[in-house]
Design a protein around this motif. Structure first.
Motif, PDB file in Angstrom:
ATOM      1  N   GLU A   1       0.834  -1.210   0.000  1.00 50.78           N
ATOM      2  CA  GLU A   1       0.000   0.000   0.000  1.00 50.78           C
ATOM      3  C   GLU A   1       0.864   1.253   0.000  1.00 50.78           C
ATOM      4  N   HIS A   2       2.040   1.152   0.587  1.00 54.24           N
ATOM      5  CA  HIS A   2       2.937   2.306   0.673  1.00 54.24           C
ATOM      6  C   HIS A   2       4.084   2.239  -0.337  1.00 54.24           C
ATOM      7  N   TYR A   3       4.242   1.075  -0.947  1.00 51.16           N
ATOM      8  CA  TYR A   3       5.300   0.874  -1.933  1.00 51.16           C
ATOM      9  C   TYR A   3       4.779  -0.138  -2.967  1.00 51.16           C
ATOM     10  N   PRO A   4       4.042   0.341  -3.962  1.00 54.03           N
ATOM     11  CA  PRO A   4       3.363  -0.553  -4.913  1.00 54.03           C
ATOM     12  C   PRO A   4       4.289  -1.521  -5.646  1.00 54.03           C
ATOM     13  N   ALA A   5       5.577  -1.212  -5.741  1.00 55.40           N
ATOM     14  CA  ALA A   5       6.497  -2.109  -6.442  1.00 55.40           C
ATOM     15  C   ALA A   5       6.872  -3.341  -5.613  1.00 55.40           C
ATOM     16  N   PHE A   6       6.401  -3.400  -4.382  1.00 58.69           N
ATOM     17  CA  PHE A   6       6.751  -4.519  -3.501  1.00 58.69           C
ATOM     18  C   PHE A   6       6.173  -5.821  -4.051  1.00 58.69           C
ATOM     19  N   ASN A   7       7.015  -6.823  -4.238  1.00 51.61           N
ATOM     20  CA  ASN A   7       6.620  -8.108  -4.824  1.00 51.61           C
ATOM     21  C   ASN A   7       6.146  -9.046  -3.706  1.00 51.61           C
ATOM     22  N   GLN A   8       4.847  -9.035  -3.461  1.00 52.72           N
ATOM     23  CA  GLN A   8       4.302  -9.814  -2.347  1.00 52.72           C
ATOM     24  C   GLN A   8       4.517 -11.322  -2.490  1.00 52.72           C
ATOM     25  N   PRO A   9       4.210 -11.925  -3.654  1.00 52.86           N
ATOM     26  CA  PRO A   9       4.407 -13.387  -3.767  1.00 52.86           C
ATOM     27  C   PRO A   9       5.866 -13.806  -3.584  1.00 52.86           C
TER      28      PRO A   9
ATOM     29  N   PRO B   1      15.487  -7.406  -0.048  1.00 53.68           N
ATOM     30  CA  PRO B   1      15.661  -7.377  -1.511  1.00 53.68           C
ATOM     31  C   PRO B   1      14.458  -6.827  -2.277  1.00 53.68           C
ATOM     32  N   PHE B   2      13.324  -6.658  -1.611  1.00 51.67           N
ATOM     33  CA  PHE B   2      12.110  -6.196  -2.293  1.00 51.67           C
ATOM     34  C   PHE B   2      11.765  -4.748  -1.961  1.00 51.67           C
ATOM     35  N   LEU B   3      12.642  -4.083  -1.221  1.00 44.99           N
ATOM     36  CA  LEU B   3      12.472  -2.674  -0.887  1.00 44.99           C
ATOM     37  C   LEU B   3      13.477  -1.837  -1.669  1.00 44.99           C
ATOM     38  N   PRO B   4      13.327  -0.510  -1.699  1.00 46.26           N
ATOM     39  CA  PRO B   4      14.267   0.350  -2.455  1.00 46.26           C
ATOM     40  C   PRO B   4      15.715   0.170  -1.993  1.00 46.26           C
ATOM     41  N   ASP B   5      16.650   0.411  -2.870  1.00 46.57           N
ATOM     42  CA  ASP B   5      18.065   0.323  -2.516  1.00 46.57           C
ATOM     43  C   ASP B   5      18.452   1.367  -1.471  1.00 46.57           C
ATOM     44  N   SER B   6      17.739   2.475  -1.472  1.00 46.63           N
ATOM     45  CA  SER B   6      18.010   3.535  -0.503  1.00 46.63           C
ATOM     46  C   SER B   6      17.526   3.117   0.885  1.00 46.63           C
ATOM     47  N   TYR B   7      18.452   3.049   1.848  1.00 48.62           N
ATOM     48  CA  TYR B   7      18.068   2.671   3.213  1.00 48.62           C
ATOM     49  C   TYR B   7      17.070   3.663   3.815  1.00 48.62           C
ATOM     50  N   PRO B   8      17.298   4.978   3.736  1.00 49.56           N
ATOM     51  CA  PRO B   8      16.318   5.910   4.303  1.00 49.56           C
ATOM     52  C   PRO B   8      14.926   5.749   3.686  1.00 49.56           C
ATOM     53  N   GLN B   9      14.865   5.488   2.374  1.00 49.52           N
ATOM     54  CA  GLN B   9      13.573   5.313   1.725  1.00 49.52           C
ATOM     55  C   GLN B   9      12.886   4.037   2.218  1.00 49.52           C
TER      56      GLN B   9
ATOM     57  N   LYS C   1       6.802 -13.576   0.154  1.00 44.24           N
ATOM     58  CA  LYS C   1       6.258 -14.697   0.918  1.00 44.24           C
ATOM     59  C   LYS C   1       7.048 -15.983   0.654  1.00 44.24           C
ATOM     60  N   GLN C   2       7.405 -16.196  -0.585  1.00 48.34           N
ATOM     61  CA  GLN C   2       8.169 -17.398  -0.937  1.00 48.34           C
ATOM     62  C   GLN C   2       9.545 -17.374  -0.264  1.00 48.34           C
ATOM     63  N   LYS C   3      10.132 -16.194  -0.187  1.00 44.32           N
ATOM     64  CA  LYS C   3      11.459 -16.086   0.440  1.00 44.32           C
ATOM     65  C   LYS C   3      11.372 -16.333   1.945  1.00 44.32           C
TER      66      LYS C   3
ATOM     67  N   MET D   1      12.278 -14.056  13.295  1.00 45.63           N
ATOM     68  CA  MET D   1      12.132 -12.601  13.286  1.00 45.63           C
ATOM     69  C   MET D   1      13.196 -11.961  12.389  1.00 45.63           C
ATOM     70  N   THR D   2      14.431 -12.390  12.567  1.00 42.83           N
ATOM     71  CA  THR D   2      15.532 -11.862  11.757  1.00 42.83           C
ATOM     72  C   THR D   2      15.358 -12.226  10.290  1.00 42.83           C
ATOM     73  N   HIS D   3      14.930 -13.442  10.037  1.00 40.34           N
ATOM     74  CA  HIS D   3      14.756 -13.921   8.656  1.00 40.34           C
ATOM     75  C   HIS D   3      13.691 -13.103   7.917  1.00 40.34           C
ATOM     76  N   ILE D   4      12.628 -12.718   8.601  1.00 42.02           N
ATOM     77  CA  ILE D   4      11.592 -11.899   7.960  1.00 42.02           C
ATOM     78  C   ILE D   4      12.178 -10.541   7.570  1.00 42.02           C
ATOM     79  N   ALA D   5      12.960  -9.943   8.483  1.00 39.99           N
ATOM     80  CA  ALA D   5      13.603  -8.665   8.164  1.00 39.99           C
ATOM     81  C   ALA D   5      14.543  -8.811   6.973  1.00 39.99           C
ATOM     82  N   GLU D   6      15.306  -9.888   6.936  1.00 42.20           N
ATOM     83  CA  GLU D   6      16.229 -10.128   5.818  1.00 42.20           C
ATOM     84  C   GLU D   6      15.460 -10.361   4.518  1.00 42.20           C
ATOM     85  N   SER D   7      14.297 -10.995   4.623  1.00 43.91           N
ATOM     86  CA  SER D   7      13.500 -11.282   3.425  1.00 43.91           C
ATOM     87  C   SER D   7      12.851 -10.035   2.850  1.00 43.91           C
ATOM     88  N   LEU D   8      12.635  -9.031   3.686  1.00 47.98           N
ATOM     89  CA  LEU D   8      12.078  -7.765   3.205  1.00 47.98           C
ATOM     90  C   LEU D   8      13.091  -7.010   2.337  1.00 47.98           C
TER      91      LEU D   8
END
Length: 359
Positions: free
Chosen positions: A23-31, A60-68, A34-36, A51-58
């Motif tokens: 909803e806040h980042y439409p380019a996010f690849n949900q399927p 690669p699907f978020l912007p390269d910019s850490y602040p973004q 989830k698979q990751k 908990m750590t694995h979920i953060a790590e899985s997020l």
């Protein structure tokens, strides 16, 4: 047996997380996200690893910019609550160590909806005094979740968290934070302060005893903090601490009719009972406990103490009827053989009796 906490990370939660982020980042690849998450290693992971694995899985699907990426997650975190979404601050822990300002701002924001108590600890280790100054600032926040983070995040012995050995050696920096919270209006915060002081008491009992001597009676909130902070010292039967809380030598108390079942099978309850009596007009201020001397793998025993009650008893006798559960728990392994049950009054063992544990 209770459901393991790691199973709180369900497919439904991951689906909801993907939906909210999209909803806040439409380019996010949900399927793909989830698979990751639910890869072939998922089932073997325990709570913190998931908990750590979920953060790590997020990542690669978020912007390269850490602040973004951080801004997206900060906004998304507002729609979650409880223990489970601690993967949000874990993201800052994993990818934001080199961006102090942005990461600390995110941890402060995210803790309002979950808790950043685990994620903040690597920042304490990495930034030292700079981070502890920030903890002092958080201790003055108007938000009780942020104030709790100031205390909980620097506990020397926080369960499930990375160790902070520097605070086991010298808790001076921690005490500067806790002193700002000793009158806190929030029970949620005060309990954290008490737990922190209890941690400190295990390595530096003299510090907590000194606080008892100088600060008991200062304020009702402070008194409750110090009492809960002293639970380990009280269980250890520390004479000076017992006396400070009004528990005198129980030489006037006699234990009669101590009955313990001769044997108990693993998984069952061990019933026991006893009577406290005195020739005086009243039993007085008593802390009543029992200890179980558990058989260990090496054939020796190790004691664990359990509280029964603590009160002023105006009567001259009191009957106690209890049972102890030997059901399986993940934090203790049982071994068959002789065990002992001890009755403890005001820190002193006043009676004991053996029993057998069978498998």
């Amino acid at each position: 047996m209770p459901e393991p906490l790691k199973n709180l990370y369900t497919e439904a939660l991951i689906d909801e997380l993907g939906k909210v982020i999209a909803e806040h980042y439409p380019a996010f690849n949900q399927p793909a996200f989830k698979q990751k998450v639910f890869d072939n290693q998922w089932q073997a992971k325990e709570l913190k690893a998931r908990m750590t694995h979920i953060a790590e899985s997020l990542h690669p699907f978020l912007p390269d910019s850490y602040p973004q990426s951080l801004q997206i997650l900060k906004t998304a975190s507002e729609q979650f609550s409880g223990f489970e979404p601690m993967f949000f601050p874990a993201f800052a822990e994993l990818y934001g160590m080199d961006d102090f300002e942005a990461s600390i701002d995110a941890l402060e924001h995210m803790t309002r909806f979950s808790s950043s108590e685990l994620a903040v600890r690597p920042f304490i280790t990495h930034y030292g005094n700079r981070m502890m100054v920030q903890m002092q600032r958080w201790a003055e926040s108007e938000n009780d979740h942020v104030r709790r983070l100031a205390s909980e995040g620097c506990r020397p012995r926080l369960p499930w968290a990375m160790a902070l050995p520097e605070f086991k050696r010298d808790p001076s920096a921690v005490l500067l934070v806790l002193n700002k919270l000793m009158h806190d209006e929030s029970e949620y915060v005060r309990r954290s302060v008490a737990n922190n002081l209890n941690d400190i008491s295990k390595d530096h009992p003299d510090i907590v005893i000194g606080m008892l001597k100088s600060r008991l009676g200062e304020h009702p909130h402070t008194d409750r903090i110090l009492k809960h902070a002293s639970r380990t010292l009280l269980k250890q039967g520390h004479p000076e601490v017992l006396k400070l809380f009004g528990f005198q030598n129980p030489e006037h108390v006699e234990i009669t009719n101590l009955h313990v079942k001769e044997s108990v099978a693993l998984g069952n309850q061990l019933p026991f009972s006893f009577q406290l009596q005195t020739a005086d007009n009243h039993l007085g201020q008593l802390r009543i406990e029992y200890g179980i001397d558990f058989m260990k793998a090496n054939g020796k025993q190790a004691r664990k103490i359990f509280k029964v009650s603590e009160a002023w008893y105006s009567e001259s006798s009191k009957a106690v009827l209890k049972s102890h559960s030997f059901r399986f728990i993940s934090t203790r392994k049982y071994y068959p053989g002789r065990h002992d049950l001890a009755v403890i009054v005001n820190g002193k063992q006043v009676a004991s009796v053996p029993f057998e544990l069978t498998l």
